[in-house]
Design a protein around this motif. Structure first.
Motif, PDB file in Angstrom:
ATOM      1  N   ARG A  53     -27.797 -63.553  41.529  1.00 24.14           N
ATOM      2  CA  ARG A  53     -27.114 -61.987  42.000  1.00 24.14           C
ATOM      3  C   ARG A  53     -26.433 -61.421  40.848  1.00 24.14           C
TER       4      ARG A  53
ATOM      5  N   PHE B  58     -29.076 -56.728  34.926  1.00 24.10           N
ATOM      6  CA  PHE B  58     -30.152 -55.941  34.261  1.00 24.10           C
ATOM      7  C   PHE B  58     -30.665 -54.760  35.103  1.00 24.10           C
ATOM      8  N   ARG B  59     -30.176 -54.755  36.178  1.00 27.10           N
ATOM      9  CA  ARG B  59     -30.591 -53.567  37.107  1.00 27.10           C
ATOM     10  C   ARG B  59     -29.765 -52.201  37.114  1.00 27.10           C
ATOM     11  N   TYR B  60     -28.203 -52.623  36.775  1.00 29.67           N
ATOM     12  CA  TYR B  60     -27.494 -51.454  36.780  1.00 29.67           C
ATOM     13  C   TYR B  60     -26.743 -51.228  35.473  1.00 29.67           C
TER      14      TYR B  60
ATOM     15  N   HIS C  61     -29.446 -59.965  38.404  1.00 22.71           N
ATOM     16  CA  HIS C  61     -30.010 -58.912  39.097  1.00 22.71           C
ATOM     17  C   HIS C  61     -29.064 -57.695  38.747  1.00 22.71           C
ATOM     18  N   MET C  62     -27.696 -57.741  39.092  1.00 25.14           N
ATOM     19  CA  MET C  62     -26.804 -56.687  38.718  1.00 25.14           C
ATOM     20  C   MET C  62     -26.757 -56.181  37.502  1.00 25.14           C
TER      21      MET C  62
END
Length: 550
Positions: A301, A307-309, A304-305
């Motif tokens: 998680r 590299f996504r945001y 993902h946080m």
């Protein structure tokens, strides 16, 4: 001999210093005032002289003792605070003894201040211990986080070996300075073809320089060398000149500067990614229910946080670090140029500036680390997170300082323990498998591996401690703490966050407490009533007439 009467107390014998009249000739005829007529001694009871022929010589005042087995002994004057050192002082210099005494007093004062600080900061020390306990629980419940630094190190090593080597040598970023020709861009020809003079010099000192004067061939950095051309000498102002300049092997231009800055940026980005990924994993774990802690994949998680945001925020923070580092290395480049020009004052100034830039870099790195934690915690951009982190540190300076001091102690102890443990286990393993092998080289390898593993582990633990502290402060300031098995606050931090729960939670707990008190009151009233009825029934039974059988 000592002037006047001084009563002495021996170190190990009941001794009183005798005057001249009390000294038997057989015990000390030489040590009398008559033998020292020029000393103007009156009632000399203590003595410090000695004869050159004496085998045992006193280092301080001494007395004849009343012990028949001991003729004399060094002694302390009555009222003297510091005892006399038996056999003299180990430190012969009196000035050095004074310095050591002052240093001892300073250490005593520091120890007193330390004890006062420990007494005053007891609650904060307990909080720091609790935060470290929570961080250790996170590492235990999320063991895969230990693999992250190793993955980063492998990736970075591959980057340095493949990409950086290719950029430096195949593309000639560290350009070889040519001699007499140039096959690069025409607008850069002047940089290298005229890098050093092509003229001939009459003396070696003129070409190479002296200790205080720069040479014509070595006045710039990277410096070339000087050589003597015996066959190509030229006549210069009536003197034969044979000394010529040779080009340096490598030189720097703007292409190298750009590539080097990119290298610094990538290095800072690699470190920043590791910090924010670990911080995100700690945040996810911290705000998970206590019953579910360790069951959810916090690292996935967090990845993902990030590299996504938040990849842009991480890159911006790394860019700031790279700029500061580039300025420091640029000052180092100018320092080398000043050394080539024999300008010692400018070299000293540039060294001071580099030290200041290094200190500023450390401060920015510390702020960046806490800014990444704020990004993982609240999801804000880099500038907003850095501002929040800065004021958060100001508001809780003592807490951050206490946690930092305790964390640094744990950091050092952890590295030492892991390094020593690795070395010891490696030694016994090597001795068991190969008893005839010399252990010197393997032990060095074991120590290096243990140190690297210790640094990787303690760096993760240190960042987990910092993130846990910010999560705690967030719960405290925003009053969002939820206790118990259904809450998310670790039990180690419950005593400090008991008053930081949400208002609705506090109201619910108060209502439940009131209901419990009311139910307890009702139960107590029912119990009292039942006991009273039982007493009344007993009283009525006792008041009835007792019939006897006929």
């Amino acid at each position: 001999m000592v002037r006047g009467k001084v009563e002495c107390k021996s170190n190990s014998h009941d001794a009183t210093c005798y005057g001249d009249a009390a000294i038997p000739d057989s015990r000390g005829p030489l040590y009398t005032a008559a033998n020292y007529p020029d000393s103007n001694l009156v009632q000399n009871f203590c003595r410090n002289p000695f004869q050159d022929s004496d085998r045992y010589k006193a280092k301080t005042i001494w007395c004849f003792t009343q012990d028949p087995d001991v003729m004399w002994q060094e002694c302390n004057p009555i009222g003297q605070i510091r005892p006399v050192c038996d056999g003299g002082f180990d430190v012969n210099s009196e000035e050095l003894r004074i310095v050591l005494e002052i240093l001892a007093y300073v250490l005593w004062v520091l120890a007193f201040i330390y004890c006062i600080a420990v007494c005053c900061l007891t609650n904060r020390i307990r909080l720091a211990i609790a935060v470290n306990k929570v961080a250790s629980v996170f590492v235990v419940q999320t063991p895969t986080i230990l693999v992250l630094p190793a993955v980063q190190a492998c990736f970075w090593d591959e980057y340095e070996l493949v990409v950086l080597s290719d950029m430096l040598f195949r593309d000639s970023l560290l350009a070889r300075v040519p001699d007499g020709y140039w096959d690069g861009p025409a607008n850069l020809r002047f940089l290298w073809v005229n890098y050093v003079p092509k003229t001939v010099f009459a003396t070696y000192a003129e070409a190479y320089g002296t200790a205080d004067t720069p040479g014509q061939c070595t006045g710039t950095w990277p410096t070339g060398s000087v050589w003597k051309d015996e066959e190509g000498c030229e006549l210069i102002n009536g003197t034969m000149g044979c000394w010529k300049c040779s080009q340096p092997r490598y030189g720097f231009d703007w292409r190298f500067a750009v590539s080097f800055f990119v290298y610094l940026w990538n290095n800072a980005l690699n470190i920043a990614l590791g910090q924010i990924i670990i911080a995100g994993a700690v945040v996810v774990w911290f705000f998970t229910k206590n019953t579910n802690k360790g069951s959810k994949n916090a690292i996935r998680r967090s990845l993902h946080m990030v590299f996504r945001y938040h990849l842009g925020s991480v890159a911006f923070g790394a860019f700031i670090i790279a700029v500061i580092q580039f300025i420091r290395y640029l000052l180092k480049y100018y320092e080398q140029q000043a050394k080539a020009q024999k300008n010692r004052v400018l070299v000293l100034i540039l060294k001071v500036l580099q030290c200041l830039i290094w200190c500023f870099e450390k401060c920015v790195k510390f702020l960046n680390k806490n800014a990444y934690i704020q990004i993982a915690l609240k999801g804000t951009n880099f500038c907003t997170s850095a501002k929040k982190a800065f004021f958060l540190i100001l508001r809780n300076a003592l807490r951050f300082g206490t946690v930092a001091i305790l964390g640094s102690m744990i950091h050092v102890i952890g590295i030492m323990f892991i390094t020593a443990g690795t070395a010891v286990l490696g030694y016994f393993t090597l001795s068991g498998l190969h008893p005839a092998m010399a252990p010197a080289v393997p032990m060095i390898i074991y120590i290096i591996l243990g140190y690297v593993v210790g640094r990787l582990f303690t760096s993760i633990f240190e960042l987990a401690v910092d993130t846990t502290l910010q999560c705690f402060l967030c719960c405290e300031e925003m009053q969002i703490a939820e206790m118990g098995p259904d809450g998310f606050v670790p039990p180690q931090l419950s005593p400090w966050l008991d008053k930081s729960q949400p208002p609705e939670k506090v109201e619910e707990q108060e209502e439940e407490k009131e209901e419990e008190e009311e139910s307890e009151g009702e139960c107590f009233a029912i119990l009292v009533t039942a006991k009273q009825d039982q007493k009344d029934a007993t009283a009525v039974g006792n008041s009835l007439p007792i019939s006897t059988p006929s």
